[in-house]
Design a protein around this motif. Structure first.
Motif, mmCIF file in Angstrom:
data_model
loop_
_atom_site.group_PDB
_atom_site.id
_atom_site.type_symbol
_atom_site.label_atom_id
_atom_site.label_comp_id
_atom_site.label_asym_id
_atom_site.label_seq_id
_atom_site.Cartn_x
_atom_site.Cartn_y
_atom_site.Cartn_z
ATOM 1 N N GLY A 189 45.031 13.687 43.861
ATOM 2 C CA GLY A 189 43.631 14.090 42.995
ATOM 3 C C GLY A 189 42.793 14.624 43.728
ATOM 4 N N PRO A 190 41.380 14.499 42.864
ATOM 5 C CA PRO A 190 40.309 15.124 43.476
ATOM 6 C C PRO A 190 39.969 14.453 45.021
ATOM 7 C CG PRO A 190 39.898 14.359 41.276
ATOM 8 C CD PRO A 190 41.341 13.738 41.832
ATOM 9 N N ASP A 191 40.314 13.252 45.311
ATOM 10 C CA ASP A 191 39.940 12.590 46.662
ATOM 11 C C ASP A 191 40.632 13.511 47.721
ATOM 12 O OD1 ASP A 191 37.885 11.091 45.564
ATOM 13 O OD2 ASP A 191 39.260 9.269 45.412
ATOM 14 N N GLN A 192 42.195 13.670 47.318
ATOM 15 C CA GLN A 192 42.955 14.390 48.429
ATOM 16 C C GLN A 192 42.811 15.482 48.396
ATOM 17 O OE1 GLN A 192 43.980 12.020 45.957
ATOM 18 N NE2 GLN A 192 43.912 10.403 47.416
ATOM 19 N N ILE A 193 42.366 16.314 47.331
ATOM 20 C CA ILE A 193 42.311 17.925 47.364
ATOM 21 C C ILE A 193 40.959 18.264 48.108
ATOM 22 C CG2 ILE A 193 41.575 19.765 45.928
ATOM 23 C CD1 ILE A 193 43.586 18.723 43.961
ATOM 24 N N ASN A 194 39.769 17.327 47.744
ATOM 25 C CA ASN A 194 38.516 17.460 48.614
ATOM 26 C C ASN A 194 38.599 17.076 50.110
ATOM 27 O OD1 ASN A 194 37.323 18.409 46.251
ATOM 28 N ND2 ASN A 194 36.536 16.430 45.705
ATOM 29 N N ALA A 195 39.586 16.433 50.328
ATOM 30 C CA ALA A 195 39.726 16.062 51.990
ATOM 31 C C ALA A 195 40.442 16.981 52.842
ATOM 32 C CB ALA A 195 40.548 14.482 52.042
ATOM 33 N N MET A 196 41.198 18.110 51.938
ATOM 34 C CA MET A 196 41.605 19.047 52.699
ATOM 35 C C MET A 196 40.666 20.141 53.488
ATOM 36 S SD MET A 196 44.607 20.290 49.867
ATOM 37 C CE MET A 196 45.115 21.568 50.842
ATOM 38 N N LYS A 197 41.403 20.744 54.678
ATOM 39 C CA LYS A 197 40.339 21.617 55.172
ATOM 40 C C LYS A 197 39.753 22.862 54.396
ATOM 41 C CE LYS A 197 41.764 23.184 59.330
ATOM 42 N NZ LYS A 197 42.529 23.557 60.420
ATOM 43 N N PRO A 198 38.550 23.033 54.795
ATOM 44 C CA PRO A 198 38.036 24.307 53.945
ATOM 45 C C PRO A 198 38.972 25.528 53.938
ATOM 46 C CG PRO A 198 36.442 22.871 54.796
ATOM 47 C CD PRO A 198 37.655 22.561 55.247
ATOM 48 N N GLY A 199 39.543 26.155 52.952
ATOM 49 C CA GLY A 199 40.357 27.595 53.282
ATOM 50 C C GLY A 199 42.057 27.125 53.123
ATOM 51 N N ALA A 200 42.257 25.676 53.339
ATOM 52 C CA ALA A 200 43.690 25.424 53.507
ATOM 53 C C ALA A 200 44.389 25.708 52.484
ATOM 54 C CB ALA A 200 43.806 24.001 53.597
ATOM 55 N N LEU A 201 45.895 26.007 52.395
ATOM 56 C CA LEU A 201 46.548 26.426 51.211
ATOM 57 C C LEU A 201 47.688 25.091 50.751
ATOM 58 C CD1 LEU A 201 48.146 29.520 52.842
ATOM 59 C CD2 LEU A 201 46.173 29.464 51.309
ATOM 60 N N SER A 251 36.053 27.257 43.526
ATOM 61 C CA SER A 251 35.141 27.003 44.633
ATOM 62 C C SER A 251 35.346 27.585 45.733
ATOM 63 C CB SER A 251 34.638 25.568 44.667
ATOM 64 O OG SER A 251 35.676 24.767 45.555
ATOM 65 N N GLY A 252 36.502 28.153 46.106
ATOM 66 C CA GLY A 252 36.980 28.665 47.432
ATOM 67 C C GLY A 252 37.399 27.262 48.443
ATOM 68 N N HIS A 253 37.236 26.169 47.898
ATOM 69 C CA HIS A 253 37.550 25.064 49.137
ATOM 70 C C HIS A 253 39.240 25.379 49.422
ATOM 71 C CE1 HIS A 253 37.406 21.224 51.164
ATOM 72 N NE2 HIS A 253 38.626 20.858 50.192
ATOM 73 N N ILE A 254 39.789 25.561 48.511
ATOM 74 C CA ILE A 254 41.319 25.847 48.683
ATOM 75 C C ILE A 254 41.672 27.222 48.612
ATOM 76 C CG2 ILE A 254 43.697 25.495 47.866
ATOM 77 C CD1 ILE A 254 43.100 22.656 46.907
#
Length: 398
Positions: free
Chosen positions: A211-223, A244-247
Motif C-alpha cells: 500500500g502507500p507505506d510500501q510504495i512511498n518506501a521505494m527509491k525515487p524513480g524506481a519501477l 508525482s513521479g516518485h515511481i
C-alpha cells in the motif's frame, strides 16, 4: 462421469478426460454462483481458471462433485477447506506457466527501462522523438523480487544472467540462488531496488499488503511490476506515486476487479498514464503454458477418478498407490481420528475381504486410505465402511 470445463481451457484437457471415458462440456466464460450451481447438477469434475469462484455455497449445493482442477497457479478462487470437508479433491498447476510469467516480467522491465511505452505512444501520434533521455540498460540495475517462490526464483536466475543485481524478500525461509541476496525486511529491499516486482500468492493475508507505506518506501524513480494478484496492491496509491513521479513507471497484469469474460469492458485509473504497461492478466497466457497446464491438471483429475491418486492435491492427504493387477480399489476419506485404519480393516475382515495392498496418508483434519482387495466388492462391507463414524467420502474403483 461428467466434467464441466470453464474459461476457455486448452483442448488438451478435454482430450485427456475424454480419453478416460469422461463426458466433457466446455463453457467459454466464467460463471457466477447461481450459474455454477445449476451447471454442476450431476457433474463430478470441474475445471476453472481464475474468474470462477467455487464457494462454500456452490460446494454445498453440488453433492455429485468429487474433484476440481484450478488450471492456474493460484487456488484462492476455491474454498479449499469447504471442498475438503465434502471430500472434493482440488488440484492446481504450480509450475506449468512459470517460464511464461518470468519472460513477460523480463520483457516489461526492459520496456520500462528503455521507455518503450512512451516512444510507442508518441510515434503512433506521429511524433518523432529520437532521444536517449531517461533510457537505460537493465545491466547493473538492482532488481528487488518480493516473493521467492517458483516464479520469483526463476526470475532471479534469468535477471542475473542479464547482468542485474538481485535482492529478494520472502516471509518464509528460502535458499538464495546463485548470487541473489536475501533481504531481512521488505523495507530494506524497497530502499535498494531500482525495479520492484511482486510474485506473492493470493492468500487473504496478502490483500492490500503493498500500500502507500510500501510504495512511498521505494527509491525515487524506481519501477514497479505486479504479475501476482490484483488485490495485493493499492491501485490509488500507485496512481498517486506515478503522477508525482516518485515511481518512474509500472507494468500491471492483474487488477482488484477483472471482467468475467473476453470482450467485457474494463476501467482502471491507470489507463492513459505515460510509461505504464497494462495487460489483461496474461502473464501465464502463452500457448506453451496453457497447453502444459491443460495436460498437468487434467491428468491429475483423470488419475483421481481412475485410481484415487491425490498426488499434488492442495487440500487432501497426498498419496499414490500402484494398483495390483486384477484387484478392486476402495478409497476411504475420513476424519483424522485414532483407530480409523484398524476399523476399516476390521470391517473388511468381518466380511471376508482379503487386502492385497493398502496405503494411508493424513493431512490436518483428514485421513485417506486406499485399499486394494482381491475380489469383487462386498456390498455389506461397503455399507459398513460408509456408515463408519468419521467417513467423509467412500469411492469404489475397479
Amino acid at each position: 462421469m461428467r466434467a464441466l470445463l470453464l474459461e476457455n481451457l486448452h483442448p488438451k484437457a478435454t482430450e485427456i478426460l475424454e480419453g478416460a471415458g469422461i463426458d466433457v462440456e466446455n463453457h467459454g466464460g466464467a460463471m457466477d454462483e447461481d450459474e455454477l450451481i445449476e451447471a454442476l447438477k450431476g457433474v463430478e469434475l470441474l475445471g476453472l481458471r481464475s474468474k470462477t469462484q467455487l464457494t462454500e455455497r456452490v460446494i454445498e449445493a453440488s453433492p455429485s462433485l468429487i474433484s476440481v482442477g484450478a488450471f492456474s497457479i493460484g487456488t484462492n478462487q476455491i474454498d479449499l477447506a469447504a471442498a475438503a470437508r465434502k471430500g472434493i479433491a482440488a488440484f492446481n498447476a504450480p509450475f506449468s506457466n512459470t517460464r511464461s510469467v518470468v519472460e513477460m516480467a523480463v520483457s516489461e522491465m526492459i520496456s520500462l527501462t528503455r521507455r518503450l511505452p512512451d516512444h510507442n505512444r508518441m510515434l503512433h501520434q506521429g511524433i518523432w522523438n529520437k532521444s536517449a533521455d531517461g533510457a537505460h540498460e537493465i545491466r547493473s540495475r538492482t532488481l528487488g523480487i518480493v516473493g521467492y517462490g517458483n516464479i520469483g526464483s526463476q526470475l532471479s536466475v534469468i535477471a542475473e544472467a542479464l547482468g542485474m543485481n538481485v535482492i529478494f524478500y520472502d516471509s518464509a525461509e528460502k535458499l538464495a540462488l546463485s548470487n541473489a541476496t536475501r533481504m531481512p525486511t521488505l523495507e530494506s529491499l524497497l530502499a535498494e531496488a531500482d525495479i520492484v516486482t511482486l510474485h506473492v500468492d493470493g492468500r487473504p493475508g496478502n490483500q492490500g499488503f503493498f500500500g502507500p507505506d510500501q510504495i512511498n518506501a521505494m527509491k525515487p524513480g524506481a519501477l514497479f511490476l505486479n504479475l501476482s494478484r490484483g488485490f495485493n496492491v493499492d491501485i490509488d496509491a500507485l496512481c498517486a506515486a506515478l503522477e508525482s513521479g516518485h515511481i518512474g513507471g509500472a507494468a500491471i497484469d492483474v487488477f482488484p476487479e477483472e471482467p468475467k469474460k473476453k470482450g467485457d469492458p474494463f476501467v482502471t485509473p491507470l489507463q492513459n498514464m505515460p510509461n505504464v504497461i497494462l495487460t489483461p492478466h496474461i502473464g501465464g497466457s502463452t500457448e506453451e503454458a496453457q497447453r502444459d497446464i491443460g495436460i498437468f491438471v487434467a491428468t491429475r483429475l483423470r488419475d483421481y477418478v481412475q485410481n484415487g491418486s491425490t498426488s499434488l492435491s492442495v487440500n487432501l492427504p497426498n498419496l499414490s498407490l500402484e494398483q495390483v493387477s486384477g484387484s478392486y480399489r476402495i478409497a476411504h476419506l475420513h476424519s483424522n481420528i485414532p483407530g480409523v485404519l484398524a476399523a476399516v480393516n476390521h470391517e473388511l475382515a468381518q466380511h471376508d475381504v482379503n487386502i492385497e495392498a493398502q496405503l494411508l496418508s493424513t493431512r490436518g483434519d483428514l485421513g485417506y486410505v486406499v485399499t486394494d482387495i482381491a475380489a469383487g466388492t462386498d456390498s455389506g462391507a461397503l455399507e459398513a465402511l460408509a456408515s463408519m463414524p468419521g467417513t467423509v467420502r467412500l469411492r469404489v474403483l475397479s
